[in-house]
Write an enzyme that holds these catalytic residues in place. Structure first.
Site, short mmCIF file in Angstrom:
data_model
loop_
_atom_site.label_atom_id
_atom_site.label_comp_id
_atom_site.label_asym_id
_atom_site.label_seq_id
_atom_site.Cartn_x
_atom_site.Cartn_y
_atom_site.Cartn_z
N ASP A 40 -1.55 -1.21 -1.03
CA ASP A 40 -1.04 -2.32 -2.13
C ASP A 40 -2.26 -3.33 -2.11
OD1 ASP A 40 1.05 -0.90 -2.11
OD2 ASP A 40 2.09 -2.28 -0.46
N TYR A 41 -2.49 -4.03 -3.07
CA TYR A 41 -3.54 -4.87 -3.24
C TYR A 41 -3.13 -6.00 -4.22
CZ TYR A 41 -4.68 -3.43 -7.97
OH TYR A 41 -4.51 -2.85 -9.26
#
Length: 166
Positions: A40-41
């Site tokens: 996740d970013y």
């Protein structure tokens, strides 16, 4: 226990990042094809990519492409790449980051976060190099008020707009 119940794949985020030996152990025991690592970013105020764990609460101090490559070396069979910024907003996938991550690994990358329509799927695969996409909001929400309506594109639309382009 999950694999004994017939589950074919598990997706790991926090434990993949902080207990990397777990990826290798699971891949050796159940096969890399069963191990998906979720990365996740989101972008900070200056546009720099930051990787997160714990549902977007904890910053992971590493480069996104290095993390993806490390997870592949440890035995992950797929990467689920989620743009926290785009998730649920129907603004399109983050093609730039999908491309960077796809180019950095030899395992499938699943693009997630931002799908609005068939064209977004096409771009994630063609331009981003994604092997697959997640597109839940596209199938659940409908109309300007985002009413809940499970809907699927017709086969003709899928064939004409997506598969004939690739």
């Amino acid at each position: 226990k999950l694999f004994k119940l017939g589950i074919e794949k598990v997706c790991l985020n926090y434990s993949a990042i902080y207990s990397s030996n777990l990826i290798t152990e699971l891949a050796e025991r159940f096969g890399s094809q069963s191990i998906v690592v979720s990365i996740d970013y989101k972008r900070n105020l200056f546009g720099k990519i930051k990787v997160y764990s714990q549902r977007g609460k904890k910053v992971v101090d590493t480069d996104i492409t290095k993390l993806a490559s490390q997870m592949e070396k440890l035995g992950a069979g797929e990467i689920l790449l989620t743009s926290i910024d785009n998730e649920g907003k129907s603004v399109g996938y983050d093609i730039e980051i999908i491309k960077k991550v796809s180019d950095s690994v030899n395992i499938p990358v699943i693009a997630n976060g931002g799908c609005n329509d068939i064209n977004d799927i096409y771009l994630a695969i063609k331009d981003g190099g994604a092997s697959a996409v997640a597109a839940s909001s596209m199938f659940i929400y409908w109309g300007k008020l985002k009413g809940v309506l499970i809907n699927y594109p017709t086969q003709d639309l899928l064939t004409d707009k997506l598969f004939n382009k690739i």
